[in-house]
Design a protein around this motif. Structure first.
Motif, PDB file in Angstrom:
ATOM      1  N   UNK A  47      14.406  -0.640   8.790  1.00 35.38           N
ATOM      2  CA  UNK A  47      15.461  -0.545   9.806  1.00 35.38           C
ATOM      3  C   UNK A  47      14.869  -0.195  11.167  1.00 35.38           C
ATOM      4  N   UNK A  48      13.912   0.750  11.186  1.00 36.70           N
ATOM      5  CA  UNK A  48      13.287   1.138  12.456  1.00 36.70           C
ATOM      6  C   UNK A  48      12.563  -0.043  13.076  1.00 36.70           C
ATOM      7  N   UNK A  49      11.807  -0.785  12.249  1.00 37.10           N
ATOM      8  CA  UNK A  49      11.056  -1.924  12.769  1.00 37.10           C
ATOM      9  C   UNK A  49      11.999  -3.007  13.297  1.00 37.10           C
ATOM     10  N   UNK A  50      13.132  -3.192  12.619  1.00 36.35           N
ATOM     11  CA  UNK A  50      14.103  -4.202  13.055  1.00 36.35           C
ATOM     12  C   UNK A  50      14.710  -3.828  14.398  1.00 36.35           C
ATOM     13  N   UNK A  51      15.010  -2.551  14.585  1.00 35.52           N
ATOM     14  CA  UNK A  51      15.678  -2.111  15.816  1.00 35.52           C
ATOM     15  C   UNK A  51      14.714  -1.979  16.991  1.00 35.52           C
ATOM     16  N   UNK A  52      13.456  -1.582  16.694  1.00 38.07           N
ATOM     17  CA  UNK A  52      12.498  -1.334  17.778  1.00 38.07           C
ATOM     18  C   UNK A  52      11.628  -2.535  18.099  1.00 38.07           C
ATOM     19  N   UNK A  53      11.485  -3.439  17.125  1.00 41.85           N
ATOM     20  CA  UNK A  53      10.583  -4.578  17.325  1.00 41.85           C
ATOM     21  C   UNK A  53       9.129  -4.218  17.078  1.00 41.85           C
ATOM     22  N   UNK A  54       8.845  -2.973  16.680  1.00 41.78           N
ATOM     23  CA  UNK A  54       7.475  -2.551  16.395  1.00 41.78           C
ATOM     24  C   UNK A  54       7.083  -2.963  14.975  1.00 41.78           C
ATOM     25  N   UNK A  55       5.776  -3.069  14.756  1.00 42.97           N
ATOM     26  CA  UNK A  55       5.297  -3.278  13.393  1.00 42.97           C
ATOM     27  C   UNK A  55       5.267  -1.927  12.683  1.00 42.97           C
ATOM     28  N   UNK A  76       4.449   3.649  12.262  1.00 39.35           N
ATOM     29  CA  UNK A  76       4.268   4.704  11.268  1.00 39.35           C
ATOM     30  C   UNK A  76       2.797   4.943  10.913  1.00 39.35           C
ATOM     31  N   UNK A  77       1.893   4.103  11.451  1.00 35.92           N
ATOM     32  CA  UNK A  77       0.472   4.295  11.203  1.00 35.92           C
ATOM     33  C   UNK A  77       0.035   3.812   9.833  1.00 35.92           C
ATOM     34  N   UNK A  78      -1.083   4.355   9.372  1.00 38.37           N
ATOM     35  CA  UNK A  78      -1.633   3.970   8.074  1.00 38.37           C
ATOM     36  C   UNK A  78      -0.620   4.241   6.952  1.00 38.37           C
ATOM     37  N   UNK A  79      -0.355   3.255   6.084  1.00 39.57           N
ATOM     38  CA  UNK A  79       0.685   3.447   5.046  1.00 39.57           C
ATOM     39  C   UNK A  79       0.358   4.562   4.057  1.00 39.57           C
ATOM     40  N   UNK A 125       0.837  -1.203   0.000  1.00 40.18           N
ATOM     41  CA  UNK A 125       0.000   0.000   0.000  1.00 40.18           C
ATOM     42  C   UNK A 125       0.871   1.252   0.000  1.00 40.18           C
ATOM     43  N   UNK A 126       1.933   1.228   0.787  1.00 41.04           N
ATOM     44  CA  UNK A 126       2.846   2.374   0.841  1.00 41.04           C
ATOM     45  C   UNK A 126       3.495   2.620  -0.522  1.00 41.04           C
TER      46      UNK A 126
END
Length: 248
Positions: free
Chosen positions: A52-60, A65-68, A28-29
């Motif tokens: 990279x952010x998701x890998x380092x933080x473990x967040x989805x 980042x919210x809605x793509x 979608x993004x």
């Protein structure tokens, strides 16, 4: 820990590994970025930041980042607006490919039957409609391509266009001109050859998704297949015609 996702971006046309980003969020993004006429390098940079952010933080990606679509729009807010347009070579190649796809099978059919290639009133109406549709797509590529946001439309529209082109040919059958099959066949083959050349030349300036963390890729198998799609379809139509004549 999330497992690596080997999928490729459906709207990018080239491998780009984003193992920590959900595929639906990523596609979608990418679609929204393409509709905003972002380049492949710009989209690749943005995806690399998200992954990279998701890998380092473990967040989805959704949590971080919210809605793509909204996140995509936030990246282009405040930047000069761009309007997505197809390249002239792409449009001309499409028109030539369609012409060759129609002309060559008709020429072969006339050769087999020992007749000339007849052009009917319905053919002229269908050609005029096809040119108008091509012109709309060429001049208003952004709004037209934005229809892909609605999945059902991408399924219905091709059938609607096909029916709109077939109906006048079925109803308006009066002949307005006839041409020798050899001339029509030669022009059709020339059109297909030019379509391949133009499409391939268009790929000389590819706008692939580029991952800044990986080496730049070369031309892909998909590009080879795309360049020869109309000659392939023409051979397919000819093959179907041979089968139809054999069983009838």
């Amino acid at each position: 820990m999330k497992q690596p996702n080997p999928d490729t971006t459906a709207t990018g046309g080239v491998d780009i590994s984003t193992p920590h980003v959900d595929r639906s969020w990523r596609d979608t993004f990418v679609l929204e970025q393409r509709l905003a006429d972002r380049t492949g390098a710009e989209i690749g940079d943005a995806l690399a930041v998200v992954d990279t952010h998701c890998a380092e933080s473990g967040e989805s990606a959704q949590d971080a980042f919210g809605d793509p679509a909204a996140y995509s729009r936030s990246l282009v807010d405040g930047t000069p607006a761009r309007t997505f347009r197809l390249r002239p070579a792409t449009v001309i190649g499409l028109v030539l490919g369609l012409f060759g796809l129609v002309a060559v099978p008709r020429a072969v059919g006339a050769w087999v039957e020992g007749t000339q290639v007849a052009v009917t009133q319905g053919d002229l109406v269908a050609v005029g409609l096809a040119l108008v549709l091509t012109l709309v797509v060429a001049l208003r590529s952004g709004p037209v391509l934005a229809l892909v946001r609605h999945g059902w439309l991408t399924f219905v529209l091709p059938f609607a266009v096909l029916i709109a082109l077939i109906v006048p040919q079925a109803l308006l059958r009066d002949t307005v001109a006839e041409f020798a099959w050899g001339a029509v066949g030669a022009v059709g083959v020339l059109a297909l050859a030019l379509q391949v050349v133009l499409t391939w030349a268009d790929f000389a300036e590819p706008d692939q998704l580029l991952d800044p963390r990986q080496p730049a890729p070369g031309r892909t198998t998909l590009q080879w297949l795309t360049a020869f799609i109309f000659p392939f379809l023409t051979l397919l139509v000819l093959g179907m015609d041979v089968i139809f004549r054999a069983v009838s």
